[in-house]
Design an enzyme around this catalytic site. Structure first.
Site, PDB file in Angstrom:
ATOM      1  N   TYR A 186      36.839  46.268  40.830  1.00  0.00           N
ATOM      2  CA  TYR A 186      35.870  45.194  40.620  1.00  0.00           C
ATOM      3  C   TYR A 186      35.446  44.584  41.954  1.00  0.00           C
ATOM      4  CZ  TYR A 186      37.437  45.055  35.683  1.00  0.00           C
ATOM      5  OH  TYR A 186      37.734  45.355  34.383  1.00  0.00           O
ATOM      6  N   GLU A 193      32.746  45.472  26.938  1.00  0.00           N
ATOM      7  CA  GLU A 193      31.300  45.624  26.960  1.00  0.00           C
ATOM      8  C   GLU A 193      30.735  46.541  25.888  1.00  0.00           C
ATOM      9  OE1 GLU A 193      33.042  48.562  30.075  1.00  0.00           O
ATOM     10  OE2 GLU A 193      33.459  46.553  29.317  1.00  0.00           O
ATOM     11  N   HIS A 217      27.179  45.077  32.182  1.00  0.00           N
ATOM     12  CA  HIS A 217      27.611  46.430  31.817  1.00  0.00           C
ATOM     13  C   HIS A 217      26.539  47.175  31.021  1.00  0.00           C
ATOM     14  CE1 HIS A 217      31.593  47.340  33.204  1.00  0.00           C
ATOM     15  NE2 HIS A 217      32.108  46.198  32.770  1.00  0.00           N
ATOM     16  N   GLU A 226      32.812  49.033  37.351  1.00  0.00           N
ATOM     17  CA  GLU A 226      33.180  47.633  37.515  1.00  0.00           C
ATOM     18  C   GLU A 226      32.673  47.002  38.807  1.00  0.00           C
ATOM     19  OE1 GLU A 226      34.014  46.051  35.134  1.00  0.00           O
ATOM     20  OE2 GLU A 226      34.875  47.470  33.727  1.00  0.00           O
ATOM     21  N   HIS A 244      29.172  39.153  32.747  1.00  0.00           N
ATOM     22  CA  HIS A 244      29.784  40.413  33.189  1.00  0.00           C
ATOM     23  C   HIS A 244      29.584  41.510  32.147  1.00  0.00           C
ATOM     24  CE1 HIS A 244      32.684  42.800  35.548  1.00  0.00           C
ATOM     25  NE2 HIS A 244      33.041  43.293  34.365  1.00  0.00           N
ATOM     26  N   GLU A 245      29.863  41.182  30.883  1.00  0.00           N
ATOM     27  CA  GLU A 245      29.716  42.202  29.838  1.00  0.00           C
ATOM     28  C   GLU A 245      28.246  42.573  29.645  1.00  0.00           C
ATOM     29  OE1 GLU A 245      32.497  43.346  29.360  1.00  0.00           O
ATOM     30  OE2 GLU A 245      33.610  41.610  30.069  1.00  0.00           O
TER      31      GLU A 245
END
Length: 1028
Positions: free
Chosen positions: A810, A698, A726, A745, A722-723
């Site tokens: 996560y 990220e 972040h 996470e 997902h990134e």
């Protein structure tokens, strides 16, 4: 009697050491020994330190009625000598509410793009950290533009792009903030802080003239200007509105001030000023025509009512800063807090006295005085000017007949400023030493030796005397010098610790800066140098970094802990046929200059022919693990207004990546809707060679991705989601160290699924959750012999974080947040998330800080959810929740039928993509007959799938079944990709089987090792060493 005898022998009650004295007197009170009450009274009157007075008052009020009367009498006599914070604490103890304090709540009403920032003492690290309180109403934010368009559906020009900036009607507006402090007795005070520029004064007059009748808002205030401090070449006339006459005002020789407004870079959708955009009769002279609307309007264009937020105050809160966007263009919130903390308060202030009753129908009977150091932020041209000209300090609030915000020449804080325990179990960083504020790096990349020859100019937050510690790994330190005197500074480099590397200790003598000249090693754990045959194009070398979790120290010396956030600049000297990208703003590509080198010991001249310099700047503070760059023969494709996709300059690679990530801008907008403004300007993507050890990293402004996410069906965009998530949770708010990794996470996995749900639909998000659920179960089983690492908050002393990397932070973290959402409802949890992000952005926090914030903002949540079990308990809590969607249930049901010999039919899998297949394969029952697996592959060609999620899930099953038929495909897979998500399960399955499998694993690794990133090498070596 025992206590008396003890005192007779050792004279503890008369000890000069208050630690000893207080400990003894507390016991004496508890035993009812009134002979010591004279000493108790003396102690309570001569010291005000909370550590001493709090236990004594607590012991007294826990005793008899006489003890309580004694406590109240002593406090009434000692009160004036106590700091206001201590006063509030003792008052709470005496009233039976030990959590009572001087302040309770701060209401923030933002009617523009100004910002309110709170300076709060972080007791854990003894630093004042910035907490942004306000939410901007800036037209550069998509949601604000959408709000304006919804309010003016018939006006297509309500917001327009002008000079590359979004503006309301193409005009300029001035911002303001309002604040209310609520005190214990429910008396309320509210004040508006404005930059005292001439155009604002005029707008204030325009608005006040019409507010009472037109906007139902009444303001009474007095501005007092020391004219000697003003730097504008304008004739000032101070406007005075009588406090005691709400419907009339008196003015000096001019009722208003004619002054040309200065230009802002942004526009706002809400304003207390700008009356000319709220009522037609105000859209007139003396406002210059070029700043007025040419046409009349029927309804107000801007809103006057602010967005209201509520912030609970506590004794750790030190001061408030409120300023227009002109300041924040030059300083981050933390930098502004640092300026306030470090600057003297004895400069001549402007006194702003306000008594206001707007917005919330509060009854006001008090007066607030705020000392403001004034500087014209509109005219800043450098950060230094911003730092030297502008801050607003709120040091101390005392509840009396009036509320006074004082400036103190000498602070007498009663908080203990001592070194705490280690900041981070993975770092040599010491809490008692100042933090690195900025690093300026000059990096000469030598591809022939796989070494970076470099120098780093370090700037500390404050001067330091004595040893100063930095983390390093496999670095050669050539020298350290004072950049001013050029004198050498003494240093030592410890022998390497297998996890933390070597401690670099520098002896400083009131230095706040120093220059380190050093070189990296070919074995740097963050760097992978690729020869041309290891790249896509096979024509040029390539190098890239991967600094998470603790590998930045192998690229440059640093305080390599997420608890320390730094800004940096970097000059990369590289071969001219290559180009560089970085997780920072690209400044320029140019020829090298001699003064760039900063004493770098290069193998050839810095300015040699065939070299170029790529220059970058990261103005926002980031944890060191987000330092990242890549150098190679790179090309790019535009895929959105804020996004380019970079990769090796191979048309097929670039085109495939651009197609896969074409929907990125939609995801960014959805993220902004859910979590607030995107703070990093750019969201570019770099597709790396296959050896990259993670799915994505990220890095702000430049996310790194494995090529395995480019699948051709846009499902790889979930990794991008997902990134992207972040950008709010992980990059903006960071875990303080890896023991709290779930804060990065778990939050990001939750945020990712919210984005995916909005963009790709609930079913896709449910599949994502289902795969995660299976991964969580698998990793909890993996740690069955060491359940510590199934906790969200765990102990990693002496543990390499790469060795315990798993899905637990996560997926268990996601489950925890999902559990809270189900308890309070999604709308309430969404509001909580936005406030959480706004409160802690650009800070590093721990689990306790999150839980305290959760309990403060969702009262009673600890009675509804077992927070301790979720954060400190092992395994999966009983109130975790397996996904309950129809598609998830269907796939799991089909997988369960496999044990009866029923294979999923082609019509049932016709619409399946990688997620469906991965979920199906992960849920196949144990054990499976090898023949069944072969039949499955014969029908659906899973072992040859181009999607590595599907391929690896199948091959893992094949290894477990002892199907050596597939070993050639296993070997091919292990040699062509280096992503840990694929290596770990395949090598683990091989070494968990028979001796043939172990020998095969060892042989393949010996041949594939050099193609892996050092992090992946370490992961596989750990698997082999544990099982061979």
């Amino acid at each position: 009697m025992q206590l008396v005898e003890l005192d007779k022998r050792y004279k503890l009650a008369e000890s000069k050491d208050y630690e000893v004295k207080t400990a003894f007197l507390k016991w004496a009170i508890s035993c009812g020994l009134k002979t010591y009450y004279d000493e108790v009274e003396k102690t309570l009157k001569e010291v005000g330190r909370l550590k001493y007075i709090q236990p004594l008052y607590t012991a007294l009020v826990s005793g008899s009625e006489d003890d309580k009367e004694f406590a109240n009498r002593v406090f009434s006599e000692a009160r004036e000598s106590y700091h206001p914070i201590a006063q509030g604490v003792v008052e709470g103890i005496l009233s039976g509410n030990p959590h009572n304090m001087l302040w309770e709540e701060l209401y923030i009403g933002n009617a523009g793009d100004s910002r309110a920032v709170l300076g709060r003492m972080d007791e854990a690290i003894k630093e004042i950290k910035a907490t942004q309180l306000s939410e901007e109403h800036n037209a550069s934010i998509v949601s604000v533009r959408e709000e304006l368009r919804s309010l003016h559906p018939d006006d297509p020009q309500i917001v327009v792009m002008k000079h590359q900036v979004w503006r309301v009607k193409g005009l300029i507006q001035e911002p303001e903030l309002s604040f209310t402090i609520r005190f214990r007795e429910q008396c309320l005070i509210q004040f508006i802080a404005v930059l005292l520029c001439p155009e604002i004064i005029w707008h204030m007059w325009m608005d006040v003239a019409g507010w009472e009748s037109n906007l139902n808002i009444l303001i009474k205030f007095v501005f007092i200007f020391p004219l000697s401090k003003l730097k504008h070449a304008v004739q000032y006339r101070c406007i005075k509105f009588l406090v005691n006459t709400p419907t009339t005002f008196e003015a000096s020789d001019h009722d208003y001030l004619m002054a040309q407004p200065t230009r802002n870079e942004d526009c706002i959708s809400r304003s207390i000023g700008d009356a000319y955009l709220k009522k037609v009769e105000f859209n007139r002279a003396p406002l210059l025509s070029k700043f007025r609307l040419p046409e009349p309007f029927e309804q107000p264009i801007l809103k006057a009512e602010p967005a209201i937020l509520v912030q609970k105050l506590c004794p750790q809160d030190q001061f408030l800063i409120f300023a227009s966007d002109g300041l924040w263009e030059h300083l981050s919130s933390q930098e502004a807090v640092d300026v306030v903390q470090s600057c003297p308060r004895n400069t001549s202030p402007i006194l702003l006295l306000l008594l206001i009753r707007p917005f919330l129908d509060f009854t006001i009977s008090l007066v607030t005085m705020v000392w403001i150091n004034y500087g014209p932020s509109r005219f800043f041209t450098t950060t230094a000017q911003a730092q030297s000209h502008f801050f607003i300090g709120l040091d101390q609030v005392i509840k009396q007949k009036e509320i006074v915000v004082e400036t103190e020449k000498q602070r007498n804080r009663e908080f203990e400023v001592t070194a705490m325990a280690a900041v981070d179990p993975h770092s040599f960083t010491e809490a008692s030493q100042p933090r690195t504020k900025h690093v300026s790096l000059s990096l000469y990349l030598d591809f022939s030796s796989s070494i970076i020859h470099a120098s780093g100019l370090f700037l500390l937050e404050s001067p330091h005397r004595g040893p100063f510690s930095l983390d390093t790994r496999s670095l050669t330190i050539h020298g350290i010098i004072d950049p001013t005197s050029r004198a050498s500074l003494p240093f030592t480099l410890s022998s390497p610790d297998p996890i933390k590397g070597s401690k670099l200790s520098i002896t400083l003598s009131d230095h706040s800066s120093f220059l380190i000249i050093y070189s990296t090693s070919p074995s740097s754990s963050a760097l992978q140098w690729l020869l041309p045959p290891q790249t896509f194009a096979k024509s040029h070398p390539f190098v890239y970094t991967q600094c998470q979790a603790i590998h930045a120290r192998s690229v440059f010396p640093c305080q390599d802990t997420p608890a320390v956030r730094i800004r940096y600049s970097a000059r990369l000297n590289i071969p001219s046929e290559l180009s560089a990208v970085m997780a920072a703003r690209h400044v320029q590509r140019r020829s090298p200059k001699n003064d760039d080198a900063l004493d770098v010991a290069t193998p050839s001249p810095w300015c040699a022919e065939g070299r170029v310099v790529e220059e970058f700047e990261m103005e926002q503070s980031v944890p060191p693990y987000l330092f990242a760059f890549a150098v190679g023969a790179l090309g790019n494709r535009e895929v959105g207004p804020r996004t380019r996709v970079y990769a090796e300059d191979v048309a097929s690679v670039l085109d495939s990546a651009a197609a896969e990530f074409a929907g990125t801008e939609e995801m960014i907008r959805e993220g902004e809707r859910l979590f607030g403004p995107y703070e990093w300007e750019r969201f570019d993507l770099l597709v790396l060679p296959p050896s990259f050890p993670y799915g994505g990293m990220e890095n702000p402004r430049m996310v790194f991705l494995t090529p395995t996410v480019v699948k051709g069906d846009a499902t790889g965009a979930q990794v991008v989601a997902h990134e992207l998530a972040h950008s709010w949770t992980g990059n903006l708010i960071t875990n303080k160290n890896n023991e709290h990794f779930w804060l990065n996470e778990g939050f990001t996995t939750y945020a990712e699924r919210r984005i995916v749900e909005a963009v790709q639909g609930e079913q896709i998000a449910a599949l994502n959750t289902g795969i995660g659920w299976r991964g969580l179960i698998g990793d909890v089983e993996r740690f069955e012999d060491n359940l510590e690492f199934t906790k969200l908050k765990n102990n990693q002393e002496g543990i390499d974080p790469d060795d315990v990397y798993s899905q637990v932070p996560y997926e268990k973290g996601f489950q925890f947040l999902w559990r809270i959402e189900r308890q309070v409802g999604r709308p309430a949890f969404d509001e909580f998330l936005k406030k959480y992000i706004a409160t802690f952005k650009f800070q590093s926090i721990d689990t306790e800080t999150f839980l305290d914030f959760l309990k403060a903002n969702i009262p009673g949540i600890e009675n509804q959810i077992d927070l301790v079990l979720w954060t400190e308990g092992t395994g999966i809590p009983p109130d975790a929740y397996e996904p309950d969607s129809s598609i998830y249930k269907q796939i799991v049901s089909l997988a369960n039928e496999f044990k009866n010999g029923r294979m999923a039919r082609e019509d049932e899998v016709a619409d399946w993509h990688s997620q469906e297949w991965e979920l199906y394969l992960e849920n196949l029952p144990e054990p499976i007959e090898a023949s069944q697996l072969v039949d499955l592959d014969s029908r659906y060609k899973l072992a040859e799938s181009k999607d590595y999620e599907v391929k690896v899930a199948f091959l893992k099953r094949a290894i477990s079944c002892g199907c050596k038929t597939y070993y050639s495909e296993v070997e091919k897979t292990l040699k062509e990709v280096g992503r840990g998500k694929y290596l770990r399960p395949l090598y683990t399955a091989l070494v968990s089987g028979n001796e043939d499998g172990k020998v095969f694993a060892k042989t393949v690794f010996s041949e594939a090792r050099e193609g892996y990133h050092p992090i992946a090498q370490g992961v596989v070596e750990a698997i082999l060493s544990k099982n061979l």
